[in-house]
Design a protein around this motif. Structure first.
Motif, PDB file in Angstrom:
ATOM      1  N   GLN A 121      -8.204   5.777   3.091  1.00  0.00           N
ATOM      2  CA  GLN A 121      -6.743   5.631   3.122  1.00  0.00           C
ATOM      3  C   GLN A 121      -6.140   6.557   2.078  1.00  0.00           C
ATOM      4  OE1 GLN A 121      -4.911   1.699   4.061  1.00  0.00           O
ATOM      5  NE2 GLN A 121      -6.703   0.923   2.985  1.00  0.00           N
ATOM      6  N   ASP A 122      -4.829   6.744   2.188  1.00  0.00           N
ATOM      7  CA  ASP A 122      -4.109   7.534   1.193  1.00  0.00           C
ATOM      8  C   ASP A 122      -3.432   6.589   0.198  1.00  0.00           C
ATOM      9  OD1 ASP A 122      -4.840   9.548   2.879  1.00  0.00           O
ATOM     10  OD2 ASP A 122      -2.851   9.816   3.756  1.00  0.00           O
ATOM     11  N   LEU A 123      -3.325   7.038  -1.042  1.00  0.00           N
ATOM     12  CA  LEU A 123      -2.584   6.245  -2.040  1.00  0.00           C
ATOM     13  C   LEU A 123      -1.532   7.141  -2.682  1.00  0.00           C
ATOM     14  CD1 LEU A 123      -5.846   5.368  -2.418  1.00  0.00           C
ATOM     15  CD2 LEU A 123      -4.796   3.771  -4.007  1.00  0.00           C
ATOM     16  N   HIS A 124      -0.379   6.610  -2.823  1.00  0.00           N
ATOM     17  CA  HIS A 124       0.698   7.335  -3.482  1.00  0.00           C
ATOM     18  C   HIS A 124       0.994   6.650  -4.811  1.00  0.00           C
ATOM     19  CE1 HIS A 124       5.188   8.517  -3.769  1.00  0.00           C
ATOM     20  NE2 HIS A 124       4.437   9.505  -4.229  1.00  0.00           N
ATOM     21  N   LEU A 125       0.821   7.418  -5.901  1.00  0.00           N
ATOM     22  CA  LEU A 125       1.057   6.861  -7.230  1.00  0.00           C
ATOM     23  C   LEU A 125       2.310   7.504  -7.810  1.00  0.00           C
ATOM     24  CD1 LEU A 125      -2.556   7.252  -8.753  1.00  0.00           C
ATOM     25  CD2 LEU A 125      -1.733   5.523  -7.133  1.00  0.00           C
ATOM     26  N   ALA A 126       3.243   6.692  -8.224  1.00  0.00           N
ATOM     27  CA  ALA A 126       4.456   7.231  -8.849  1.00  0.00           C
ATOM     28  C   ALA A 126       5.069   6.182  -9.759  1.00  0.00           C
ATOM     29  CB  ALA A 126       5.462   7.664  -7.784  1.00  0.00           C
ATOM     30  N   ASP A 127       5.678   6.644 -10.818  1.00  0.00           N
ATOM     31  CA  ASP A 127       6.357   5.763 -11.779  1.00  0.00           C
ATOM     32  C   ASP A 127       5.426   4.679 -12.322  1.00  0.00           C
ATOM     33  OD1 ASP A 127       8.759   7.177 -11.336  1.00  0.00           O
ATOM     34  OD2 ASP A 127       9.109   5.985  -9.523  1.00  0.00           O
ATOM     35  N   GLY A 128       4.158   5.029 -12.460  1.00  0.00           N
ATOM     36  CA  GLY A 128       3.228   4.103 -13.083  1.00  0.00           C
ATOM     37  C   GLY A 128       2.648   3.051 -12.169  1.00  0.00           C
ATOM     38  N   VAL A 129       3.085   3.037 -10.929  1.00  0.00           N
ATOM     39  CA  VAL A 129       2.571   2.008 -10.026  1.00  0.00           C
ATOM     40  C   VAL A 129       2.025   2.639  -8.744  1.00  0.00           C
ATOM     41  CG1 VAL A 129       4.157   0.242 -10.881  1.00  0.00           C
ATOM     42  CG2 VAL A 129       4.789   1.644  -8.894  1.00  0.00           C
ATOM     43  N   ILE A 130       1.325   1.815  -7.983  1.00  0.00           N
ATOM     44  CA  ILE A 130       0.889   2.248  -6.654  1.00  0.00           C
ATOM     45  C   ILE A 130       2.092   2.081  -5.740  1.00  0.00           C
ATOM     46  CG2 ILE A 130      -0.726   1.855  -4.772  1.00  0.00           C
ATOM     47  CD1 ILE A 130      -2.616   0.546  -6.880  1.00  0.00           C
ATOM     48  N   ARG A 131       2.651   3.196  -5.295  1.00  0.00           N
ATOM     49  CA  ARG A 131       3.892   3.158  -4.524  1.00  0.00           C
ATOM     50  C   ARG A 131       3.622   2.853  -3.053  1.00  0.00           C
ATOM     51  NH1 ARG A 131       8.691   5.351  -5.877  1.00  0.00           N
ATOM     52  NH2 ARG A 131       8.387   4.159  -7.756  1.00  0.00           N
ATOM     53  N   ALA A 132       2.531   3.464  -2.535  1.00  0.00           N
ATOM     54  CA  ALA A 132       2.251   3.238  -1.113  1.00  0.00           C
ATOM     55  C   ALA A 132       0.768   3.411  -0.840  1.00  0.00           C
ATOM     56  CB  ALA A 132       3.046   4.234  -0.258  1.00  0.00           C
ATOM     57  N   ILE A 133       0.310   2.684   0.172  1.00  0.00           N
ATOM     58  CA  ILE A 133      -1.075   2.832   0.640  1.00  0.00           C
ATOM     59  C   ILE A 133      -1.021   2.904   2.158  1.00  0.00           C
ATOM     60  CG2 ILE A 133      -3.336   1.707   0.861  1.00  0.00           C
ATOM     61  CD1 ILE A 133      -2.832   0.356  -1.825  1.00  0.00           C
ATOM     62  N   GLY A 134      -1.760   3.829   2.761  1.00  0.00           N
ATOM     63  CA  GLY A 134      -1.767   3.899   4.216  1.00  0.00           C
ATOM     64  C   GLY A 134      -2.545   5.103   4.692  1.00  0.00           C
ATOM     65  N   ARG A 184      -6.312  -5.620 -11.843  1.00  0.00           N
ATOM     66  CA  ARG A 184      -5.418  -6.074 -10.783  1.00  0.00           C
ATOM     67  C   ARG A 184      -5.938  -5.597  -9.437  1.00  0.00           C
ATOM     68  NH1 ARG A 184      -2.036  -9.695 -12.128  1.00  0.00           N
ATOM     69  NH2 ARG A 184      -0.739  -8.995 -10.403  1.00  0.00           N
ATOM     70  N   PRO A 185      -5.442  -6.185  -8.362  1.00  0.00           N
ATOM     71  CA  PRO A 185      -5.835  -5.692  -7.039  1.00  0.00           C
ATOM     72  C   PRO A 185      -5.327  -4.264  -6.826  1.00  0.00           C
ATOM     73  CG  PRO A 185      -4.591  -7.768  -6.880  1.00  0.00           C
ATOM     74  CD  PRO A 185      -4.502  -7.307  -8.294  1.00  0.00           C
ATOM     75  N   VAL A 186      -6.017  -3.520  -5.984  1.00  0.00           N
ATOM     76  CA  VAL A 186      -5.539  -2.187  -5.616  1.00  0.00           C
ATOM     77  C   VAL A 186      -4.583  -2.376  -4.444  1.00  0.00           C
ATOM     78  CG1 VAL A 186      -6.193   0.147  -4.903  1.00  0.00           C
ATOM     79  CG2 VAL A 186      -7.701  -1.165  -6.402  1.00  0.00           C
ATOM     80  N   SER A 187      -3.302  -2.631  -4.766  1.00  0.00           N
ATOM     81  CA  SER A 187      -2.334  -2.841  -3.689  1.00  0.00           C
ATOM     82  C   SER A 187      -0.947  -2.381  -4.141  1.00  0.00           C
ATOM     83  CB  SER A 187      -2.300  -4.313  -3.245  1.00  0.00           C
ATOM     84  OG  SER A 187      -2.139  -5.160  -4.355  1.00  0.00           O
ATOM     85  N   VAL A 188      -0.086  -2.233  -3.206  1.00  0.00           N
ATOM     86  CA  VAL A 188       1.238  -1.660  -3.453  1.00  0.00           C
ATOM     87  C   VAL A 188       2.008  -2.487  -4.489  1.00  0.00           C
ATOM     88  CG1 VAL A 188       3.466  -1.068  -2.395  1.00  0.00           C
ATOM     89  CG2 VAL A 188       1.322  -0.584  -1.186  1.00  0.00           C
ATOM     90  N   GLY A 189       2.614  -1.777  -5.432  1.00  0.00           N
ATOM     91  CA  GLY A 189       3.405  -2.456  -6.457  1.00  0.00           C
ATOM     92  C   GLY A 189       2.628  -2.769  -7.719  1.00  0.00           C
ATOM     93  N   GLU A 190       1.306  -2.660  -7.650  1.00  0.00           N
ATOM     94  CA  GLU A 190       0.482  -2.945  -8.827  1.00  0.00           C
ATOM     95  C   GLU A 190       0.479  -1.747  -9.785  1.00  0.00           C
ATOM     96  OE1 GLU A 190      -0.962  -5.618  -9.781  1.00  0.00           O
ATOM     97  OE2 GLU A 190      -0.794  -6.887  -7.982  1.00  0.00           O
TER      98      GLU A 190
END
Lengths: 330, 444
Positions: free
Chosen positions: B27-40, B377-383
Motif C-alpha cells: 500500500q501507499d502511505l502519505h506522511l504530512a504534518d507529523g501524522v499518517i495522512r493517508a493509506i491506500g 501506535r497502530p499504523v493507521s490514518v491520523g496516527e
C-alpha cells in the motif's frame, strides 16, 4: 599442533608423544658436564610473568638457557604493567623487541589464548599457566613422569593406566590440562574431591568422578595430589582444614592402600599437613623432585619443537629432532 | 523528486509507495504534518519526497526499553547524540536511557539533562529511566517522585547493572511507584551467587576456568520479585531475561494474572556461551550468553508472548575496554543498529513470529510498558508518523565501521544478518533516509 602451546587439548597423540620422546632425548643432557645445546642461539624468548611463580619461571629459564636462547624476564611486578599498561601494549612492546617466543603466566584465564589469536605479536605463545584454565607444560611433565614409571620407552603412551587426581579441581589449571593430555595418551582419569571443589558440568568431561578417596586408591597407578589453598575454607568450600585433611588428604595409612607400583605426584608447591603429610611427601614413592627435573626436559622439548622448526602433527612430523646435536649429545 | 533531500523538517511530506504494512499487501502511505495522512493503493497525492518501498515492510517506530547512552560521564563511549543516531539507524523512535551514568540518574536534575539532550539531538525520543536507589547502591530509595514530576516524566525505574537485591527495598520501591503508575525494571542477579562471575556457569565455564554466573542467580531473584509484586499488587518488569528457568517463572506469574512483564535482548536470542571459547571479550555481557537450550526457550517465549519485548541493552564501550584479557574486559555489547536484523533472523525467518508480532514485541508492548503514549501506535490514518521502513530482502555482513554509535563492540562483526533499515520517521520527519542518517534541525 600449531605455532603455539595454549591448551593441552591442542595436542594430538602424535604431538604429545613427539614432545615426550624429544624430552627423553634432551634429558640425557642433564647428566653431562656441559648441559648446553646451541639450538636456539640468536632466538629471543621472553618470560612474561604476570603472577608470581618461582618454580615454573625458573624451570622455563633453565630450559631456555640450555638451548642457548637469549632470555628476557619480563615480570609484571615493578614494570609498566603494574602501572596499568595493557596486555596489548605489553605484547606490542615485546613484538617490537623481536621476541621469537613468549612464555606467559597470567592470573586471567584465556590471556595466552588472547595473545595467540591477536595480531599483537607474531612469535610463539607458550602458556605457563593461565588463571584456573590450563597449564599444559605441567601436564606434559606429569605425563613424562608417569610414562617413565608406568610404561617407559620411546613411542609408548599411557594406555590403560589409571590416574587419580585429588583436590581442588575447580580452581586447578593443572587438573584441566592433565585431563586433556592424559586422555589423549589413553589413560583413565578419576577426579576425587568434595563436590564443592568440582566444576559444574564435570559429568561430561572424559573422566570418572568420586567423592571417596579410599575406594579409589587400590585402583590407582598414579596418584596426583593438588594443592588446596587454606583460604578456600573461608568461602565455604569445606568446613575446616582438619576435615579436609581427614577426608581428602594423603597420609601413610592411605599410601598403604595403593598398589605396590603406584607413584604419588604433586605439582607443587605442597601444603604439608593439608593435602599431603610429610610421611608421604618424603617417601620414595613420591615423585615431586623428579617432576621438577622432568619439567626442564619437557619445556626444552616444547621450545625446541616450536622454535627449532619442527612441525607437529599437521605436517610431516619429524620423529626426531631435526637440526643439530641431540644425537651427538647422546 | 529525489529520495535524498538536503534538509528534512516536519514541513516535508512523504509518499511511500508499495510498502507492506506489518508485512501485509503493498500500500501507499502519505506522511504530512507529523501524522499518517493517508493509506491506500495508488494514492494520488502530491508529496515533497516519494519513496519506492517495493518489497519493504512498514513497522511502527521501534521502542527500546533498555539503552545505555552513557552521557553524562562516559562520552568517550557514547553520547546522547551518537546513541540516538544509532537508534534511528536501527529503526527506533524512542529509547529508554538507563540510569547508570556518572553521575547516576537518581535525581530530577540528571534525568532532565538526559531528556533535554535527547530533545536537542532530535533523532529519537529519549525517555530517561530513573535509578531506584541513590547511586545504584541499593541502600536508600532515590527521589522517585521528583524524577517522575520532572520534565522527563520518569515512569520506569531501574538500578540496571546492579540488582535491587534487598528484598525490603525492592518491596518498597514496587509499592511506592504505584502512586504514579511507575514500574520497577529489575536487573535480576543475586550478588553473592555471582561474585567473580565471568560467564554462564555450565559445561563451557568449567572447561575454560572462568568464574560461573549460574542461571539460579537470575531465577531466584525473579521468583522472589514476582511474589513481591503479587503481594503488594505492583507492576514488575524483568530486564534482559536470559534463561529457560526464568521463562518458566514469568510464565507462571502471568498465569496467575500478576502484572509482570519481561524483555529479552537480541544477543540472547542468537548467541550462546560456546562463543566464549575464543576468550574474545566482545562476547562478554551481563547477563552472560547462555546455552542453546536457553536460546530456544527464549525464542519460544517471545513468540508466545511470555516475553513481552525485545530490548537491546545497547552497551557501548571504548575499544580499550574490550581489547584486553577476558577477566578485565567490560561487559556489554552495542545492539541498536542490529536489533531488527537479529530479530528477523531468529524469529521471522524461522517462522516463529510474523511482522505483526515483531511490531508488537518491539514497539506496541514496550511503549505500553514504558507508558509512552505517542509511540507503539497502530499504523493507521491520523496516527503520529513514527515509522520504520525495513528491507527484509537485504543480505550483508555487519560492518562496525559503518555504525553511528561511537563504539564498536558488536559480536556480529562480519556476520551475515538479514534486513536493513531503509528509513525511520519520527513524527513525520525522516531521521534516516535511504539507509543514511538525515540531518536534524534540533527540537521540534
Amino acid at each position: 599442533m600449531k605455532r603455539h602451546l595454549v591448551s593441552a587439548a591442542d595436542l594430538s597423540r602424535d604431538d604429545a608423544l613427539l614432545i615426550l620422546d624429544t624430552a627423553e632425548e634432551l634429558a640425557q643432557l642433564s647428566g653431562r658436564a656441559v648441559k648446553k645445546l646451541p639450538t636456539l642461539r640468536g632466538r629471543t624468548v621472553v618470560n612474561l610473568f604476570f603472577e608470581d611463580s618461582t618454580r615454573t619461571k625458573t624451570s622455563f629459564e633453565v630450559a631456555e638457557k640450555r638451548l642457548s636462547a637469549d632470555v628476557i624476564n619480563f615480570s609484571a611486578k615493578g614494570s609498566s604493567v603494574s602501572k596499568g599498561e595493557s596486555l596489548k601494549d605489553t605484547a606490542l612492546t615485546l613484538q617490537a623487541m623481536g621476541a621469537d617466543a613468549v612464555v606467559i603466566r597470567h592470573h586471567a584465564s584465556g590471556a595466552p589464548a588472547r595473545l595467540a589469536q591477536s595480531d599483537w605479536l607474531h612469535g610463539s605463545v607458550i602458556n605457563a599457566g593461565d588463571g584456573t584454565h590450563e597449564h599444559p607444560t605441567q601436564a606434559l611433565l606429569d605425563a613424562f613422569t608417569m610414562r617413565r614409571h608406568l610404561n617407559a620407552g620411546a613411542g609408548n603412551d599411557l594406555a590403560g593406566r589409571r590416574v587419580t587426581i585429588v583436590g581442588d579441581v575447580l580452581h586447578s589449571r593443572v587438573a584441566r590440562s592433565n585431563v586433556h593430555l592424559l586422555t589423549t595418551l589413553g589413560a583413565q582419569v578419576t577426579f576425587v574431591a568434595p563436590p564443592t571443589l568440582l566444576p559444574i558440568g564435570i559429568e561430561n568431561w572424559p573422566c570418572e568422578v568420586s567423592y571417596d578417596l579410599d575406594s579409589v586408591l587400590p585402583k590407582t597407578d598414579a596418584l596426583m595430589m593438588l594443592r588446596v589453598q587454606r583460604e578456600r575454607m573461608n568461602a565455604a568450600f569445606f568446613p575446616t582444614e582438619r576435615e579436609y585433611s581427614r577426608r581428602y588428604g594423603m597420609n601413610g595409612i592411605r599410601m598403604a592402600q595403593l598398589p605396590e607400583h603406584a607413584i604419588v605426584m604433586h605439582p607443587g608447591p605442597m601444603v604439608r599437613g593439608m593435602e599431603i603429610t610429610a610421611e608421604v611427601a618424603d617417601s620414595p614413592r613420591c615423585t615431586v623432585v623428579e617432576q621438577v627435573a622432568n619439567g626442564v626436559s619437557v619445556r626444552m622439548a616444547v621450545l625446541y619443537l616450536l622454535l627449532g622448526g619442527a612441525v607437529f602433527a599437521d605436517g610431516p612430523a619429524d620423529t626426531a629432532p631435526r637440526t643439530d646435536s641431540v644425537e651427538n649429545a647422546q | 523528486m529525489n529520495e535524498r533531500s538536503e534538509r528534512t523538517s516536519d514541513t516535508v511530506s512523504y509518499l511511500i509507495r508499495n510498502a507492506k504494512i506489518l508485512g501485509g499487501a503493498p500500500q501507499d502511505l502519505h506522511l504530512a504534518d507529523g501524522v499518517i495522512r493517508a493509506i491506500g493503493t495508488g494514492l494520488a497525492v502530491e508529496a515533497d519526497i516519494e519513496i519506492d518501498a517495493t518489497g519493504m515492510i512498514v513497522l511502527p517506530g521501534l521502542v527500546d526499553l533498555h539503552t545505555h547512552l552513557r552521557e553524562p560521564g562516559r562520552e568517550d563511549a557514547e553520547t546522547v547524540l551518537t546513541g540516538t543516531q544509532a537508534a534511528a539507524m536501527g529503526g527506533f523512535t524512542a529509547v529508554h536511557a538507563m540510569a547508570n551514568t556518572t553521575p547516576v540518574a537518581d535525581t530530577a536534575g540528571v534525568v532532565e539533562q538526559v531528556w533535554r539532550l535527547g530533545q536537542e539531538a532530535g533523532y529519537c525520543d529519549v525517555q530517561p529511566v530513573g535509578a531506584v536507589t541513590v547511586g545504584l547502591e541499593g541502600k536508600k530509595l532515590a527521589e522517585l517522585g521528583a524524577m517522575h514530576e520532572s520534565a522527563a516524566n520518569v515512569r520506569v525505574f531501574s538500578d540496571d547493572g546492579k540488582c535491587v537485591d534487598d528484598a525490603v527495598l525492592m518491596r518498597r520501591a514496587l509499592e511506592y511507584v504505584k502512586a504514579f503508575d511507575g514500574v520497577v525494571a529489575q536487573h535480576a542477579q543475586e550478588p553473592r551467587l555471582t561474585e567473580g562471575a565471568q560467564m554462564n556457569e555450565g559445561q563451557v565455564s568449567g572447561e575454560l576456568g572462568l568464574g560461573g554466573w549460574p542461571a539460579v542467580a537470575e531465577e531466584s531473584i525473579i521468583a522472589r520479585d514476582v511474589l513481591l509484586a503479587a503481594h503488594v499488587g505492583s507492576r514488575l518488569h524483568v530486564c534482559h531475561l536470559s534463561t529457560a528457568g526464568s521463562v518458566e517463572i514469568v510464565r507462571w506469574a502471568k498465569s496467575k494474572g500478576w502484572d509482570v512483564t519481561a524483555e529479552v535482548t537480541p544477543h540472547h536470542l542468537l548467541l550462546t556461551d560456546e562463543m566464549v571459547r575464543s576468550y574474545d571479550p566482545v562476547y562478554k555481557v551481563n547477563p552472560p550468553l547462555r546455552t542453546a537450550e536457553d536460546v530456544q526457550a527464549l525464542r519460544k517465549a517471545l513468540a508466545d508472548g511470555t516475553i513481552d519485548a525485545v530490548a537491546t541493552d545497547h552497551a557501548p564501550h571504548p575499544a580499550e575496554d574490550k581489547d584486553c584479557e577476558w577477566a578485565v574486559a567490560a561487559m556489554g555489547m552495542v545492539g541498536l543498529e542490529t536489533a531488527l536484523s537479529v530479530v528477523q533472523q531468529t524469529m521471522v525467518d524461522t517462522g516463529l513470529l510474523n511482522w505483526e508480532g515483531v511490531a508488537d514485541r518491539m514497539s506496541h508492548r514496550p511503549a505500553r510498558i514504558g507508558r509512552l503514549s505517542g509511540h507503539g501506535r497502530p499504523v493507521s490514518v491520523g496516527e503520529p508518523a513514527n515509522l520504520v521502513l525495513f528491507d527484509p530482502a537485504y543480505r550483508g555482513a555487519v560492518n562496525p565501521d559503518s555504525f553511528a554509535t561511537r563504539s564498536r563492540n558488536t559480536p556480529y562483526k562480519g556476520m551475515d544478518l538479514p534486513g536493513r533499515v531503509h528509513a525511520t520517521f519520527l513524527r513525520g520527519r525522516a531521521t534516516v533516509l535511504a539507509g543514511e542518517l538525515a540531518e536534524q534541525g534540533g527540537p521540534e
